[in-house]
Design an enzyme around this catalytic site. Structure first.
Site, PDB file in Angstrom:
ATOM      1  N   GLY A 130      -5.406   2.147  10.052  1.00 37.88           N
ATOM      2  CA  GLY A 130      -6.549   2.006   9.143  1.00 37.88           C
ATOM      3  C   GLY A 130      -6.503   3.006   8.007  1.00 37.88           C
ATOM      4  O   GLY A 130      -6.813   2.670   6.850  1.00 37.88           O
ATOM      5  N   ASP A 131      -6.104   4.244   8.293  1.00 37.20           N
ATOM      6  CA  ASP A 131      -6.056   5.294   7.262  1.00 37.20           C
ATOM      7  C   ASP A 131      -5.051   4.927   6.163  1.00 37.20           C
ATOM      8  O   ASP A 131      -5.308   5.124   4.969  1.00 37.20           O
ATOM      9  CB  ASP A 131      -5.627   6.649   7.857  1.00 37.20           C
ATOM     10  N   THR A 144      -8.836  11.575   7.321  1.00 39.85           N
ATOM     11  CA  THR A 144      -8.976  11.685   5.864  1.00 39.85           C
ATOM     12  C   THR A 144      -7.745  12.320   5.221  1.00 39.85           C
ATOM     13  O   THR A 144      -7.423  12.035   4.070  1.00 39.85           O
ATOM     14  CB  THR A 144     -10.223  12.515   5.497  1.00 39.85           C
ATOM     15  N   ARG A 176     -11.511  21.129  18.992  1.00 33.46           N
ATOM     16  CA  ARG A 176     -12.005  21.132  17.612  1.00 33.46           C
ATOM     17  C   ARG A 176     -13.489  21.498  17.544  1.00 33.46           C
ATOM     18  O   ARG A 176     -14.096  21.414  16.475  1.00 33.46           O
ATOM     19  CB  ARG A 176     -11.758  19.771  16.952  1.00 33.46           C
TER      20      ARG A 176
HETATM   21  P1  AMP Z   1      -7.306  -1.766  12.283  1.00 34.12           P
HETATM   22  O1  AMP Z   1      -7.996  -0.560  11.754  1.00 34.12           O
HETATM   23  O2  AMP Z   1      -6.785  -1.639  13.672  1.00 34.12           O
HETATM   24  O3  AMP Z   1      -8.130  -3.009  12.123  1.00 34.12           O
HETATM   25  O4  AMP Z   1      -5.994  -1.956  11.415  1.00 34.12           O
HETATM   26  C1  AMP Z   1      -5.900  -1.615  10.058  1.00 34.12           C
HETATM   27  C2  AMP Z   1      -4.899  -2.508   9.376  1.00 34.12           C
HETATM   28  O5  AMP Z   1      -3.600  -2.283   9.968  1.00 34.12           O
HETATM   29  C3  AMP Z   1      -5.131  -3.999   9.538  1.00 34.12           C
HETATM   30  O6  AMP Z   1      -6.048  -4.483   8.581  1.00 34.12           O
HETATM   31  C4  AMP Z   1      -3.738  -4.553   9.329  1.00 34.12           C
HETATM   32  O7  AMP Z   1      -3.419  -4.586   7.953  1.00 34.12           O
HETATM   33  C5  AMP Z   1      -2.881  -3.496  10.002  1.00 34.12           C
HETATM   34  N1  AMP Z   1      -2.642  -3.852  11.411  1.00 34.12           N
HETATM   35  C6  AMP Z   1      -3.189  -3.282  12.505  1.00 34.12           C
HETATM   36  N2  AMP Z   1      -2.706  -3.862  13.640  1.00 34.12           N
HETATM   37  C7  AMP Z   1      -1.831  -4.814  13.244  1.00 34.12           C
HETATM   38  C8  AMP Z   1      -0.986  -5.744  13.927  1.00 34.12           C
HETATM   39  N3  AMP Z   1      -0.945  -5.833  15.267  1.00 34.12           N
HETATM   40  N4  AMP Z   1      -0.210  -6.548  13.175  1.00 34.12           N
HETATM   41  C9  AMP Z   1      -0.217  -6.488  11.826  1.00 34.12           C
HETATM   42  N5  AMP Z   1      -0.985  -5.626  11.130  1.00 34.12           N
HETATM   43  C10 AMP Z   1      -1.789  -4.801  11.808  1.00 34.12           C
END
Ligand code: AMP
Length: 315
Positions: A273-274, A48, A120
């Site tokens: 993701g964050d 967060t 933690r």
């Molecule tokens: P995740 O939480 O792993 O699904 O990733 C969050 C966001 O990061 C995704 O929606 C993409 O925008 C970006 N992302 C994560 N991994 C990749 C990757 N290998 N290539 C391009 N974008 C990525």
């Protein structure tokens, strides 16, 4: 009341908001990251907090970004507070507890694979919702509250108190944004985790789940299934992240796929993701259409995963 920012085509105050107040609620930890010479660099991070940090960079200055947590009264807690303040994040709602301190994690590198060791269990942040009056005060005047499944997981007994305060915020016209950020090791068991996550979802205006985590915990067969599960819990806008795969949005019943541009070299996916959440929210809250908001989130995430570490300074 809750549809002000929902989609580009249905924003009722057309331009989004040029100013507002967002408060991110959760745990910021001390991070010890290994250096080549065998020593460690000390930093600060946490899901967060990472989102608050990127939100501060992505939102116009007229938006305030606050962090709400508990820390200790020791020198390391002082440094954390200074770090947040230097980043432009409001610290008014960070309480100081004399008999606890901040949590810590250490990044272990073995054969180029990163693993994380945590201390933690007794962190001050676990008490962030212990005092309902303090919680209510922090959320008074906030337009948007942001929290994650990790925020819920660390709370132990106080999850109902936090959810009640979110309900009150929504009753005043505020918005709740929730990233389920499922971390099974933080929960007593999978059933408790899944129940708590879906209960919190009933209070969310926007949910930002990651499909891989959701499939593991809930058995979702596809990102669309993840989106529909949150929609069925009552979330008006669901944005499902899926690593390099298409991002799915489900806004008031309308499903859309958004392709993600390939990243040449993925160096470190920490905070993907964050940071996505921050880029998406900043664009969405300031009135951009859903497609552009998703693209803004993916663009920040792409830069973050192209470098080492959670907080990449050029944002
Ligand atoms: P995740 O939480 O792993 O699904 O990733 C969050 C966001 O990061 C995704 O929606 C993409 O925008 C970006 N992302 C994560 N991994 C990749 C990757 N290998 N290539 C391009 N974008 C990525």
């Amino acid at each position: 009341m809750h549809s002000r920012f929902l989609t580009g085509s249905t924003i009722s105050d057309q331009s989004g908001r040029q100013s507002g107040r967002i408060i991110s609620i959760g745990e910021c930890m001390v991070e010890l990251a290994p250096r080549a010479d065998g020593t460690y660099t000390m930093g600060f991070a946490g899901d967060t907090l990472n989102t608050a940090w990127y939100l501060r960079r992505a939102l116009p200055a007229a938006w305030s970004v606050d962090y709400m947590t508990c820390i200790g009264t020791d020198a390391v807690s002082d440094r954390m507070l200074a770090f947040l303040g230097d980043a432009g994040i409001g610290t008014t709602h960070i309480a100081r507890l004399p008999d606890r301190t901040v949590g810590l994690y250490l990044i272990e590198l073995a054969h180029a694979e990163r693993s994380f060791l945590y201390w933690r269990g007794q962190s001050a942040a676990r008490l962030l919702a212990r005092d309902p009056a303090r919680l209510a005060q922090a959320l008074t005047g906030a337009d948007v509250a942001y929290l994650s499944g990790i925020t819920l997981a660390i709370l132990e007994d106080d999850r109902p108190t936090l959810l009640t305060s979110l309900t009150e915020l929504r009753a005043r016209g505020g918005m709740v944004v929730f990233d389920p950020n499922l971390r099974s090791r933080l929960w007593p068991n999978a059933t408790i985790m899944c129940d708590a996550i879906m209960q919190a979802a009933t209070q969310a205006d926007i949910a930002l789940p990651s499909h891989e985590d959701e499939a593991a915990a809930f058995g979702d067969a596809s990102p669309e299934a993840t989106a529909r599960r949150y929609q069925q819990a009552g979330v008006p806008l669901v944005v499902v992240k899926n690593g390099p795969g298409s991002i799915i949005t489900l806004a008031n019943g309308t499903l859309a796929h958004h392709d993600v541009a390939p990243v040449q070299t993925v160096v470190d996916t920490t905070a993907a993701g964050d940071s996505f959440n921050a880029g998406f929210l900043a664009a969405h809250l300031t009135g951009n259409p859903l497609t552009q908001s998703v693209a803004a989130g993916a663009a920040i995430a792409a830069r973050v995963i192209s470098s080492h570490g959670a907080l990449i300074a050029q944002h």
